[in-house]
Design a protein around this motif. Structure first.
Motif, short mmCIF file in Angstrom:
data_model
loop_
_atom_site.label_atom_id
_atom_site.label_comp_id
_atom_site.label_asym_id
_atom_site.label_seq_id
_atom_site.Cartn_x
_atom_site.Cartn_y
_atom_site.Cartn_z
N PRO A 264 0.79 -1.16 0.13
CA PRO A 264 -0.32 0.03 -0.21
C PRO A 264 0.64 1.54 -0.75
N MET A 265 1.72 1.19 1.33
CA MET A 265 2.86 2.27 0.79
C MET A 265 3.38 2.86 -0.20
N ALA A 266 3.93 1.35 -0.62
CA ALA A 266 4.68 1.99 -2.33
C ALA A 266 3.00 2.47 -3.49
N MET A 267 2.14 2.23 -3.07
CA MET A 267 0.82 2.49 -4.64
C MET A 267 0.93 3.96 -4.08
N PHE A 268 0.93 4.39 -3.10
CA PHE A 268 0.62 6.22 -2.42
C PHE A 268 1.74 6.86 -2.35
N TYR A 269 3.09 6.17 -2.47
CA TYR A 269 4.58 6.82 -3.38
C TYR A 269 3.73 7.23 -4.68
N LYS A 270 2.99 6.00 -5.43
CA LYS A 270 3.45 5.95 -6.73
C LYS A 270 2.61 7.56 -6.81
N GLN A 271 1.62 7.45 -5.69
CA GLN A 271 0.07 9.44 -6.96
C GLN A 271 1.00 9.99 -6.69
N ILE A 272 2.18 9.85 -5.14
CA ILE A 272 3.11 11.09 -4.67
C ILE A 272 3.80 11.78 -5.77
N ALA A 273 3.62 10.22 -6.23
CA ALA A 273 5.50 10.13 -7.82
C ALA A 273 4.27 11.19 -9.74
N TYR A 274 2.79 10.49 -9.21
CA TYR A 274 1.95 11.22 -10.20
C TYR A 274 1.91 12.57 -9.54
N ALA A 275 1.54 13.00 -9.15
CA ALA A 275 1.50 14.69 -8.59
C ALA A 275 2.55 15.32 -8.69
N ARG A 276 3.91 14.64 -8.87
CA ARG A 276 5.09 15.58 -8.75
C ARG A 276 5.55 15.78 -10.20
N GLN A 277 4.56 14.77 -10.63
CA GLN A 277 5.49 15.19 -12.77
C GLN A 277 5.65 16.39 -12.68
N LYS A 278 6.57 16.99 -13.39
CA LYS A 278 6.10 18.19 -14.07
C LYS A 278 5.59 17.87 -15.19
N TYR A 279 4.98 19.11 -16.08
CA TYR A 279 4.78 19.13 -16.97
C TYR A 279 4.94 19.41 -18.49
N SER A 280 5.43 19.36 -19.45
CA SER A 280 6.44 20.94 -20.16
C SER A 280 5.41 20.38 -21.62
N SER A 281 4.85 21.73 -22.11
CA SER A 281 3.86 21.53 -23.27
C SER A 281 4.43 21.36 -25.00
N ALA A 282 5.82 21.94 -24.35
CA ALA A 282 7.30 21.88 -24.86
C ALA A 282 7.74 19.93 -25.23
N GLU A 283 8.32 19.81 -24.70
CA GLU A 283 8.34 18.33 -23.92
C GLU A 283 7.19 17.70 -25.27
N VAL A 284 5.78 17.72 -24.40
CA VAL A 284 4.60 16.95 -25.16
C VAL A 284 4.94 17.48 -26.76
N ALA A 285 5.29 18.45 -27.04
CA ALA A 285 4.89 19.00 -28.99
C ALA A 285 6.26 18.00 -29.53
N GLN A 286 7.44 17.80 -29.07
CA GLN A 286 7.81 17.36 -29.52
C GLN A 286 8.13 15.75 -30.24
N VAL A 287 7.48 15.19 -28.18
CA VAL A 287 7.32 13.86 -28.62
C VAL A 287 6.06 13.85 -30.03
N GLU A 288 4.97 14.89 -29.34
CA GLU A 288 4.00 14.72 -30.90
C GLU A 288 4.67 14.25 -32.43
N GLU A 289 5.69 15.15 -32.25
CA GLU A 289 6.68 15.33 -34.09
C GLU A 289 7.08 14.40 -33.85
N GLY A 290 7.64 13.74 -32.78
CA GLY A 290 8.33 13.07 -32.94
C GLY A 290 9.73 13.21 -33.35
#
Ligand SMILES: [Zn+2]
Length: 296
Positions: A264-290
């Protein structure tokens, strides 16, 4: 004569060329610049919505008081901001990213020590929470359930109380031998009457969210909840809210549990990792362009 015509047409050609550049080249440059500001959008796009139950330590979905404190301590230590569910919904509607890692706390059902034990602990930590209650057993205390007075106190303390049906049974599909009309009437009681009971007994507290009991749902039930005019439906499908996705009116929650997961604790820390995951639309655009692999 030919040469003279050429001399005249050269400036005309240059004027046309610069005009063409202005019209076609420059706007695309502007487009680039405006797209760039969109591309540079950064923040935190994943928001886990936690779902707790009782804090008496009994049962697979219950945690002990000490475990409850441990979860809240971890949120504090890991700098996770706890926000009201409604505020997260508003951000999602606008596709706004979070400025810092964020989660929401929800607590389901009607156990007595939710109001009398969990809520005071949440107040100590200064964490908001939404309590999803079902109406049939309020005041009957079948399992030490909460009374209207407890719910009024929760609201006065700034917590949110929302709908978790009337009977907390499965009503996503008809029972054997139940007619279409009987089933429809049963769903009305679970989805609509329960809201009337909550709003009558807790004046001033608008009911805008509905959490499926036990996570059971069907396209029919979903359409009935939408038809009833709720702003938000909550499942327990465990996905964090993705603020970059289109708001559908449904958010999934992660259920804190101890028996049905290995760690359960590992699963909880996974939620923390989700919350901490930084999003950058520039990186997403790069991935989309491929990357160009030379493949067509
Ligand atoms: Zn429940």
């Amino acid at each position: 004569m030919m040469r003279k015509r050429l001399l005249i047409s050269l400036p005309v050609f240059l004027a046309c060329l610069s005009g063409w550049l202005l019209l076609s080249g420059k706007p695309s440059l502007w487009q680039d610049l405006t797209q760039k500001s969109e591309k540079e959008r950064t923040g935190y796009n994943l928001v886990p919505i936690l779902c707790f139950h009782d804090v008496n330590g009994a049962g697979p979905y219950s945690v002990s008081i000490q475990e409850f404190r441990t979860y809240l301590d971890i949120l504090k230590k890991e700098n996770i901001r706890v926000w009201p569910l409604k505020k997260i919904m508003e951000y999602h509607r606008q596709n706004r990213l979070m400025e810092q890692p964020t989660m929401a706390i929800t607590i389901d059902d009607d156990f007595e020590n939710i109001a009398r034990v969990a809520a005071p602990i949440l107040r100590e930590y200064d964490y908001p929470a939404t309590f999803f209650v079902y109406t049939r057993d309020i005041n009957k205390h079948p399992r030490g359930g909460m009374a209207w007075e407890d719910l009024k106190r929760l609201l006065a303390e700034g917590f949110d109380v929302q709908n978790h049906s009337h009977t907390h049974t499965a009503f996503h599909e008809p029972r054997p031998f139940e007619s279409k009309d009987q089933f429809a009437a049963r769903v009305t009681q679970e989805v609509v009457t329960s809201r009337e009971i909550l709003e009558q007994n807790l004046p001033g507290n608008k009911i805008w969210a509905f959490a499926y009991p036990m996570g059971y749902y069907s396209p029919y039930l979903e359409s009935r909840v939408r038809e009833a005019g709720y702003d938000l439906i909550l499942t327990v499908d465990a996905n964090p809210v993705d603020l970059t996705s289109n708001f559908t009116g449904i958010m999934d929650r992660y259920t804190i549990q101890k028996e049905y997961v290995d760690d359960p604790m590992a699963m909880f820390y996974k939620q923390i990792a989700y919350a901490r995951q930084k999003y950058s639309s520039a990186e997403v655009a790069q991935v989309e362009e491929g990357p160009d692999h030379g493949l067509k």
